[in-house]
Scaffold this motif. Sequence first.
Motif, short mmCIF file in Angstrom:
data_model
loop_
_atom_site.label_atom_id
_atom_site.label_comp_id
_atom_site.label_asym_id
_atom_site.label_seq_id
_atom_site.Cartn_x
_atom_site.Cartn_y
_atom_site.Cartn_z
N LYS A 263 4.28 3.60 2.76
CA LYS A 263 3.60 3.88 4.03
C LYS A 263 2.78 5.15 3.90
O LYS A 263 1.64 5.23 4.36
N ARG A 268 1.02 -1.07 3.52
CA ARG A 268 2.01 -1.64 4.42
C ARG A 268 3.04 -2.48 3.69
O ARG A 268 2.74 -3.12 2.69
N ASP B 264 4.24 3.87 12.37
CA ASP B 264 3.85 2.49 12.63
C ASP B 264 2.68 2.42 13.60
O ASP B 264 1.86 1.52 13.56
#
Lengths: 350, 350
Positions: A263, A268, B264
């Motif tokens: 990350k 991803r 995220d």
Amino acid sequence: MASESVTLADVAAQAGVSKMTVSKVINRKPGLKDSTRERVMEVVEQLGYTVHASARALAGGRTETLGVLVPSLYSQYLSEIIRGVDRTALKAGMELLISTTRRSSGPRNTGRLAQGLVDGLLIVLPDPLALDESTLRSLPLPVVIIAPNTEEADDLPMFPTVDADHYTGARLAMDHLLSLGHRRIGLISRSGRMSHSLKRVSGYREGLLTAGIPLDPELEVEGDFTQKAGFDAARTLLNLRVPPTAIFAVNDVSAFGAIEAIKDHGLRVPEDISVIGFDDIPQASQVYPPLTTIRQPLLEMGAAGTRLLLALIQGVEAVTDRLIVPTELIVRSSTGPLAARPINPGTPPM
Amino acid sequence: MASESVTLADVAAQAGVSKMTVSKVINRKPGLKDSTRERVMEVVEQLGYTVHASARALAGGRTETLGVLVPSLYSQYLSEIIRGVDRTALKAGMELLISTTRRSSGPRNTGRLAQGLVDGLLIVLPDPLALDESTLRSLPLPVVIIAPNTEEADDLPMFPTVDADHYTGARLAMDHLLSLGHRRIGLISRSGRMSHSLKRVSGYREGLLTAGIPLDPELEVEGDFTQKAGFDAARTLLNLRVPPTAIFAVNDVSAFGAIEAIKDHGLRVPEDISVIGFDDIPQASQVYPPLTTIRQPLLEMGAAGTRLLLALIQGVEAVTDRLIVPTELIVRSSTGPLAARPINPGTPPM
DNA sequence: CTGAAAGCGCTTACAG
DNA sequence: CTGAAAGCGCTTACAG
């Protein structure tokens, strides 16, 4: 604070029976009138009597207790095994006493456990021979060893052992990655000669070879089972001229580190790179993305070891001395099919 | 396997002395000729003699062992406390026996620990009153309770307790964030009435109020101490019309989840959002970025509780019955100064 | 169906 | 400086 201890004799006197009779009631032995049994039980309740474990052990031999010896309480890995032990012991009506092997403790660092406190001993040994052999040999009670992480398990011929099938687990992991189309697969291993880790590395290599993929030393990076090392190892892998499209970390904690690194690298999981771990510690399902991993049946290992020990205590011949518990692929969200497009623009698709 | 146990009598016979003399040697009592002492020790070595703990307990009372009672072995939180206990016990020459309170176990679910196996008992109670009061009251030995996570600590007047300073810890966390310029600070709390969590929430609110910042209910989201819940809570916070620039999670594990959610969301920690946790579990320093948090001195709590218990056993009056151990701010990399530019392009800087 | 006796392996006063 | 006796709280044969 110390309310005076109530003894068998107190109960006997109060109930107007002999100590023997009280003993029989406590131990649920047959051959007593129900009325007697009830009367005694009443007094037991009323006085709040509990057996003195030491006295019972001295007199009868039976302690109705199992001992668990672990190197430390410091890993979920160990806790999970102990849970399996706990459950099985509970079902068999046995209490559990846990102790840690301590560097500078008394003679034969099995703590108090080998000194007549328990009917049998479960030794959990994730590190190579944490106890020396002469200590093990002189244990005066039934013993079972769980997860003997040593190549030289044959050096412990005197005890039955329980372990997981690490090699097959690693093959399972590789088959999963291979079936998703991955061909360039990185490995985060563990330095040192822990047999668990070595078997997993064998699984990695033979999985590749079996699929007709030559080994690439560049793709094997050493970690040390920590998240930090996993992070660093993955970073090394990502900086390769041709980085892998999937990573197999030989334990979950390393895999967590790898995911962070990916990350952090702007990629991803699993869209760009798949990650698979090993162990299936509780956290594996709680991280994001939930980790695909190989479940090491810790709970079952604890349970199986306990059943083996219980049999030994009862004098039953063990069915096997080398119990291998199967591992299992747990597919969650950290692995996915090989992406059609290359990771690094400019790198030709493989 | 069971090599026959060697007893005191065996050693005495072999060494040509009385059992009493052997006993004195073993227990390092004064009043023996050095030559006798040496001769006995030789035989002890040669025969591999170890005391039978139960017999000693029965006869003398002293077991030289401390008991630790925990709800489970399933959290690093507990392991860390036990480590503190272990160290201190070791220094005092005491062995440790650990047991878990099990739902369906025998009478007075303190396992075997209250039955004459140990000289004193440490009860670690992170959940509100895991043991019922009558069980506690009838314990026939010295007891100290560590981390009594209940508002009603006064309901346990019969035992000394040890706990961390949760309120001040939370204030420390808020002061840190505030000093970095953050004004809009989100909270990930814990549902339920655990007093630990409630005190931390108080620290959050009063920290804000003291700085002249009004409370905003929107900024307080409930979690449940798990990483998953932390992730979800942070996501809720991030989707606010005006998201916070910093998040205080009442435990580290929730903070881990929050960091995942922020990444995220395409944001960075701490450049875009600062995150601070609570507990300082070992993993806090291993994640990426290393977590700024409030250290709950678990090790010290275990040690302090043990010292208290040791004193009780020796009949020394305890200095205090309510020991509060201070918490500490650990600055790592997950917190940073408030960014000059707004998080969401279009949102005016605050 | 119930009980008196012996003994488990140690330590604690008490003698010598 | 060393030892014989009693007893810790229980259970195990063995009687009745």
